[in-house]
Design a protein around this motif. Structure first.
Motif, PDB file in Angstrom:
ATOM      1  N   UNK A 365      40.929  82.910   8.955  1.00  0.00           N
ATOM      2  CA  UNK A 365      41.749  83.017  10.047  1.00  0.00           C
ATOM      3  C   UNK A 365      41.587  84.372  10.703  1.00  0.00           C
ATOM      4  N   UNK A 366      41.457  85.457   9.778  1.00  0.00           N
ATOM      5  CA  UNK A 366      41.279  86.724  10.282  1.00  0.00           C
ATOM      6  C   UNK A 366      39.908  86.767  10.969  1.00  0.00           C
ATOM      7  N   UNK A 367      38.804  86.187  10.475  1.00  0.00           N
ATOM      8  CA  UNK A 367      37.587  85.974  10.906  1.00  0.00           C
ATOM      9  C   UNK A 367      37.522  85.528  12.637  1.00  0.00           C
ATOM     10  N   UNK A 368      38.395  84.432  12.710  1.00  0.00           N
ATOM     11  CA  UNK A 368      38.575  83.653  13.843  1.00  0.00           C
ATOM     12  C   UNK A 368      39.173  84.571  14.775  1.00  0.00           C
ATOM     13  N   UNK A 397      28.666  84.394   9.686  1.00  0.00           N
ATOM     14  CA  UNK A 397      28.173  84.524   8.445  1.00  0.00           C
ATOM     15  C   UNK A 397      29.333  84.871   7.581  1.00  0.00           C
ATOM     16  N   UNK A 398      30.108  85.744   7.756  1.00  0.00           N
ATOM     17  CA  UNK A 398      31.469  85.891   6.703  1.00  0.00           C
ATOM     18  C   UNK A 398      32.172  84.659   6.781  1.00  0.00           C
ATOM     19  N   UNK A 399      32.291  84.011   8.014  1.00  0.00           N
ATOM     20  CA  UNK A 399      33.255  82.789   7.828  1.00  0.00           C
ATOM     21  C   UNK A 399      32.462  81.602   6.829  1.00  0.00           C
ATOM     22  N   UNK A 400      31.321  81.602   6.749  1.00  0.00           N
ATOM     23  CA  UNK A 400      30.625  80.641   6.071  1.00  0.00           C
ATOM     24  C   UNK A 400      30.690  80.912   4.536  1.00  0.00           C
ATOM     25  N   UNK A 413      40.637  74.054  10.714  1.00  0.00           N
ATOM     26  CA  UNK A 413      40.008  75.382  10.653  1.00  0.00           C
ATOM     27  C   UNK A 413      38.726  75.490  11.255  1.00  0.00           C
ATOM     28  N   UNK A 414      37.881  74.243  10.968  1.00  0.00           N
ATOM     29  CA  UNK A 414      36.714  74.519  11.703  1.00  0.00           C
ATOM     30  C   UNK A 414      36.880  73.999  12.969  1.00  0.00           C
ATOM     31  N   UNK A 415      37.491  73.342  13.505  1.00  0.00           N
ATOM     32  CA  UNK A 415      37.580  73.145  14.812  1.00  0.00           C
ATOM     33  C   UNK A 415      38.131  74.656  15.625  1.00  0.00           C
ATOM     34  N   UNK A 416      38.980  75.044  14.927  1.00  0.00           N
ATOM     35  CA  UNK A 416      39.331  76.386  15.664  1.00  0.00           C
ATOM     36  C   UNK A 416      38.325  77.352  15.771  1.00  0.00           C
ATOM     37  N   UNK A 417      37.707  77.530  14.513  1.00  0.00           N
ATOM     38  CA  UNK A 417      36.354  78.396  14.589  1.00  0.00           C
ATOM     39  C   UNK A 417      35.498  77.840  15.549  1.00  0.00           C
ATOM     40  N   UNK A 419      35.880  76.478  18.451  1.00  0.00           N
ATOM     41  CA  UNK A 419      36.689  76.802  19.849  1.00  0.00           C
ATOM     42  C   UNK A 419      36.344  78.271  20.050  1.00  0.00           C
ATOM     43  N   UNK A 420      36.583  79.134  19.004  1.00  0.00           N
ATOM     44  CA  UNK A 420      36.638  80.672  19.351  1.00  0.00           C
ATOM     45  C   UNK A 420      34.939  80.975  19.644  1.00  0.00           C
ATOM     46  N   UNK A 421      34.164  80.542  18.755  1.00  0.00           N
ATOM     47  CA  UNK A 421      32.747  80.847  19.192  1.00  0.00           C
ATOM     48  C   UNK A 421      32.189  80.332  20.465  1.00  0.00           C
ATOM     49  N   UNK A 422      32.620  78.936  20.983  1.00  0.00           N
ATOM     50  CA  UNK A 422      32.470  78.399  22.004  1.00  0.00           C
ATOM     51  C   UNK A 422      32.937  79.121  23.389  1.00  0.00           C
ATOM     52  N   UNK A 423      34.015  79.804  22.955  1.00  0.00           N
ATOM     53  CA  UNK A 423      34.961  80.636  24.102  1.00  0.00           C
ATOM     54  C   UNK A 423      33.989  81.886  24.193  1.00  0.00           C
TER      55      UNK A 423
END
Length: 680
Positions: A365-368, A397-400, A413-417, A419-423
């Motif tokens: 969550x912190x990474x996101x 990398x830290x997320x994975x 969690x994966x969907x939120x991640x 979305x954040x990267x896509x944004x």
């Protein structure tokens, strides 16, 4: 239960021990059986649908618990045991499932696409197909999630770079091809395994059902007891070697088999001593299992201990017969309680793992959140965006690598991640869309320069074209980037056009240089002969000779720029000759000046000619001012009382005025000559 056994039970100290029970039901011990078989109490033996609780005699205590707590506890224990029985049934169907316990389940979410393909290859090519079934499916899940995310990013980049394109997006990765190749191999191997397994399971089930049917027929008072015992032992051996059957039939078939074995046992009315001996042996075996489970409760590796507990349950159920009724509930309750303790310990481990998973969830969550912040930080330079992209890649990398999260929160969690990267990518792409407009403008400007360079590349008017070509090159340097897909192509076109022109210019200069070197050699040789030239003393003859030398020198042509020092040497020789010739100052200076200007004209040095003209004009203006000042001074003296008598100062001033006028006339002659050269 009276069976031959080779149980391979674990001793209380954890070592394997082979136990072989000598059963009294063999032909050599037939003497202990009464010659006259008692009347069969039941003519027809039924084959009921029996549950695990009915056939494992210790599964259900004789006396019911009286309190709700006891009932709940018993229900929970039965649920745990049922779960173990179900798992054993599955492994009994396919023995290769046991092997999957020995292959560690990695945190595949933390691996890169390359590592996932490598891991899949290793499992598919080196392990049995069903022992890695769960591992392969986890790899597939992680790989496709990451690869689909990569596809989304590539598509967004493609659309950002080509907003008006009608071309369909396509992306191909060798990694995906390799993954598909190994997964197809796994699927083919699994299908082949299931096909073979289903055939064997069907055959084995038919054999076991046939054995049960034969057991039913053993209760026949008309048959010789010796033959019956021999037949019974044959059936038990056949049962032991009958092989795996479908897991959904496992408990039902096993219960029916043991039901008829016990019926046959009761039917024989064996003497108490033989029966008690078998009960005693079975009790010892079960006590050893209980002792081993007591050790497993304290085992550090809980998962390993629980897997062994499953095996012990299978041995208890399948390989060891009943014990006497007085110990039946006691030994089973102890085994059940230890099983529950092991299960509770395993649940504690799972809770601890869940705690770790919750910690991992907080990390993710912190990474996101950091990625979401980066998706709002506006930067205005390509170099700064490269730093932002590098930060996001490090966070990815830290997320994975953060480890597993609770299964029920994994998808969220994966969907939120994603979305954040896509944004972030959308935010980044909006910047590059603006850059795209500037790059298209730059492309148009550079395209125009390419066209101009191609138009001039065949020109032979080098004096006019060379400055233009150099200016084109300077303009090219000042123009910024163009779209990447056009960059190499347009640069090659421009470079080829420029190189073509300057190669021709170089060839032309090489030809000119050969002529200039030849002129230098001639002038060098001629200069040596000129040093030996002697005046005759006849003024006109000597002047004509000097003029002839000057014309001859000019006729040799230009020399290379780096060797123009020879012109200075020639001028020094001329100066010496002019001094000996006693020419007037004006004539001597004009001849020297004329010779020098001719040299500049021949070398086409327009810059120096222009500079000489400016110098002469400035010098004439200075002399004019000097003359004007001197004339003012004279006028001052002539207005005084002594004006009729010019003193020495006035006379000196008049001489200076005349001297300046002569010098000005020479300068004017020089200026006329320079202007005539510029006009020509």
């Amino acid at each position: 239960m009276l069976e031959e056994k080779n149980d391979n039970l674990l001793e209380a100290d954890g070592n394997l021990e082979n136990h072989s029970i000598e059963t009294p039901l063999v032909e050599e011990n037939a003497e202990i059986v009464s010659e006259t078989i008692a009347e069969v109490e039941k003519e027809t033996v039924l084959t009921p649908e029996v549950s695990v609780e009915d056939t494992i005699e210790m599964a259900k205590p004789i006396e019911e618990e009286s309190t709700e707590v006891a009932e709940a506890k018993a229900s929970e224990t039965e649920t745990i045991i049922d779960a173990i029985a179900e798992n054993n049934a599955e492994e009994s169907e396919d023995e290769t499932l046991k092997e999957r316990h020995d292959i560690p389940m990695l945190d595949y979410d933390a691996l890169s696409l390359e590592s996932l393909v490598d891991e899949l290859k290793k499992l598919v090519t080196n392990e049995k197909v069903m022992s890695v079934k769960d591992h392969v499916e986890e790899i597939k899940k992680s790989f496709l999630a990451k690869y689909n995310h990569l596809l989304e990013e590539k598509k967004e980049e493609f659309l950002a770079e080509n907003p008006d394109t009608t071309e369909e997006f396509a992306y191909h990765s060798p990694l995906k091809s390799h993954f598909d190749q190994y997964y197809s191999l796994f699927r083919d191997n699994k299908n082949a395994h299931f096909k073979s397994l289903q055939t064997n399971l069907k055959t084995n089930l038919e054999n076991r059902l046939a054995i049960v049917e034969e057991l039913k027929e053993l209760i026949n008072p008309q048959e010789n007891i010796k033959d019956t015992l021999k037949h019974f032992n044959d059936l038990r051996e056949r049962w032991k070697n009958a092989g795996s059957i479908p897991k959904d039939k496992y408990n039902h078939v096993w219960n029916n088999y043991h039901f008829h074995v016990e019926n046959f046992y009761d039917y024989l009315h064996l003497d108490r001593e033989a029966r008690d001996l078998d009960f005693k042996h079975n009790l010892e075996q079960k006590q050893k299992i209980v002792a081993r489970v007591e050790e497993l409760v304290n085992e550090a590796d809980v998962n390993k201990a629980f897997r062994e507990l499953q095996d012990l349950h299978k041995i208890w159920k399948e390989d060891i017969g009943p014990v006497s009724r007085e110990f039946r509930d006691e030994i089973w309750n102890k085994f059940s309680d230890l099983t529950k303790q092991m299960h509770d310990k395993r649940e504690v481990l799972f809770e601890k793992m869940r705690g770790t998973e919750l910690e991992n969830l907080e990390k993710k969550k912190e990474i996101i959140a950091k990625i979401e912040v980066l998706a709002t930080e506006k930067v205005n330079a390509h170099s700064q965006w490269l730093q932002q992209i590098e930060k996001v890649e490090a966070l990815r990398t830290a997320f994975f690598s953060a480890g597993k999260v609770p299964a029920e929160l994994n998808e969220e969690t994966w969907a939120t991640f994603k979305t954040a990267v896509r944004n972030f990518n959308s935010f980044k792409n909006s910047f590059y869309k603006d850059i795209k407009k500037d790059q298209n403008n730059n492309l148009n400007r550079k395209t125009a320069l390419v066209a101009k360079a191609k138009e001039l590349q065949e020109s032979t008017d080098f004096a006019t074209t060379t400055p233009i070509m150099k200016q084109i090159q300077e303009e090219w340097k000042q123009i910024g980037h163009v779209p990447r897909k056009y960059s190499d192509k347009i640069w090659i076109e421009f470079k080829d056009a420029c190189n073509h022109y300057f190669d021709k210019l170089k060839e032309q200069k090489n030809e000119e240089n050969s002529e200039e070197i030849e002129a230098f050699d001639k002038k060098k040789a001629y200069l040596e002969t000129l040093r030996e030239f002697q005046l005759t003393g006849v003024h006109k003859t000597d002047l004509d000779a000097i003029k002839l030398h000057i014309e001859t020198w000019k006729g040799f042509g230009k020399v290379p720029f780096t060797r123009r020092h020879i012109e200075g040497k020639f001028n020094k020789v001329l100066d010496a000759l002019f001094e000996k010739l006693s020419l007037s100052k004006k004539d001597s200076e004009m001849m020297r000046f004329s010779n020098r200007m001719d040299q500049l004209s021949e070398s086409n040095d327009t810059r120096k000619l222009e500079g000489e003209k400016i110098f002469l004009m400035r010098k004439i203006d200075e002399i004019k001012n000097e003359i004007f000042q001197l004339e003012n001074n004279i006028q001052f003296f002539t207005n005084t009382r002594n004006a009729k008598k010019e003193n020495s100062i006035v006379l000196e001033v008049r001489k200076n005025i005349e001297k300046h006028k002569e010098e000005m006339e020479i300068l004017k002659d020089k200026l006329r000559q320079v202007r005539s050269l510029n006009q020509s």
